[in-house]
Design a protein around this motif. Structure first.
Motif, PDB file in Angstrom:
ATOM      1  N   ARG A 198       0.770  13.862  -3.390  1.00 26.06           N
ATOM      2  CA  ARG A 198       1.459  12.861  -2.573  1.00 26.06           C
ATOM      3  C   ARG A 198       2.860  13.295  -2.865  1.00 26.06           C
ATOM      4  O   ARG A 198       3.766  13.113  -1.720  1.00 26.06           O
ATOM      5  N   THR A 238       1.156   6.727   0.214  1.00 25.96           N
ATOM      6  CA  THR A 238       2.189   6.703  -0.942  1.00 25.96           C
ATOM      7  C   THR A 238       2.917   5.625  -0.557  1.00 25.96           C
ATOM      8  O   THR A 238       3.362   4.725  -1.555  1.00 25.96           O
ATOM      9  N   ILE A 289      -0.519  11.234   4.016  1.00 23.36           N
ATOM     10  CA  ILE A 289      -0.205  11.340   2.311  1.00 23.36           C
ATOM     11  C   ILE A 289       0.780  10.188   2.175  1.00 23.36           C
ATOM     12  O   ILE A 289       1.048   9.613   1.544  1.00 23.36           O
ATOM     13  N   TRP A 302       3.857  15.848   0.125  1.00 24.66           N
ATOM     14  CA  TRP A 302       3.738  15.446   1.526  1.00 24.66           C
ATOM     15  C   TRP A 302       4.570  16.444   2.569  1.00 24.66           C
ATOM     16  O   TRP A 302       4.239  16.577   3.849  1.00 24.66           O
ATOM     17  N   SER A 322      -1.104  11.899  -7.345  1.00 29.01           N
ATOM     18  CA  SER A 322       0.504  11.563  -7.124  1.00 29.01           C
ATOM     19  C   SER A 322       0.926  12.849  -7.248  1.00 29.01           C
ATOM     20  O   SER A 322       2.030  12.844  -6.326  1.00 29.01           O
ATOM     21  N   PHE A 375       7.355  10.232  -4.201  1.00 24.01           N
ATOM     22  CA  PHE A 375       7.383  10.969  -2.990  1.00 24.01           C
ATOM     23  C   PHE A 375       8.775  11.302  -2.932  1.00 24.01           C
ATOM     24  O   PHE A 375       9.921  10.953  -3.089  1.00 24.01           O
TER      25      PHE A 375
END
Length: 192
Positions: A14, A184, A180, A17, A11, A192
């Protein structure tokens, strides 16, 4: 999906990104700029190599006086001096240095291609051996083509390699960052 970076929570990766995409865009733009002026990109790459050689030579010289025994000092000092001189040469005459680096590159490609072809032929009973042979032949041909155009092509070959590397790295970072992001969104992860 396996964690790409060992020890990094997925996480957390992610959530970054956008940084991967941003870095990719920056590298891609730099690659396109280098592609637009291959001679300047060649000179920049020669300066980069020269700076590394100069720095490495200084490290060798400092190390020379840290070792015990005259024989060791002489070896390290001479190695350092040669690196420093090569680094200075890159700054004094980048065109001549690019010619030397291009020749070394072409010879390395030729040798690597011939070796890879030989290894591929030895693997002949194994499935996929032809791909290794094809790869070796292409690499050897690239080296041969560079040798045929040398020294004239030394004004742009190194810049072309730099531009191609930047473009490939930039595209890879963009694809990784967007991958990614897509993963996500598919997992519904709010990070994100």
């Amino acid at each position: 999906m396996a964690d790409v970076f060992e020890g990094t929570p997925t996480s957390q990766l992610r959530s970054k990104w956008v940084w991967f995409v941003g870095l990719g865009v920056l590298l891609l733009v730099c690659g396109l700029i280098a592609l637009g002026n291959l001679m300047l990109a060649t000179v920049v790459s020669v300066y980069y190599v020269g700076m590394l050689m100069l720095f490495g030579g200084i490290i060798y010289l400092v190390h020379a006086f840290q070792v015990r025994g005259w024989d060791d000092v002489l070896f390290w000092a001479l190695s350092g001096l040669l690196y420093v001189l090569a680094g200075i040469a890159a700054f004094v005459n980048p065109i001549l240095t690019s010619a030397a680096l291009t020749l070394f590159l072409s010879l390395a490609l030729l040798i690597a291609g011939v070796f890879r072809t030989w290894v591929g032929r030895r693997m002949k009973p194994a499935k996929g051996w032809a791909w290794i042979v094809i790869s070796g032949v292409i690499t050897a041909l690239a080296g041969f083509v560079i040798v045929l155009g040398w020294p004239v092509n030394s004004l742009w070959i190194l810049g072309l390699f730099l531009a191609a590397d930047l473009i490939v790295q930039g595209s890879t970072m963009i694809a990784f960052g967007l991958g990614i992001r897509i993963e996500t969104v598919e997992k519904g992860d709010p990070a994100f």
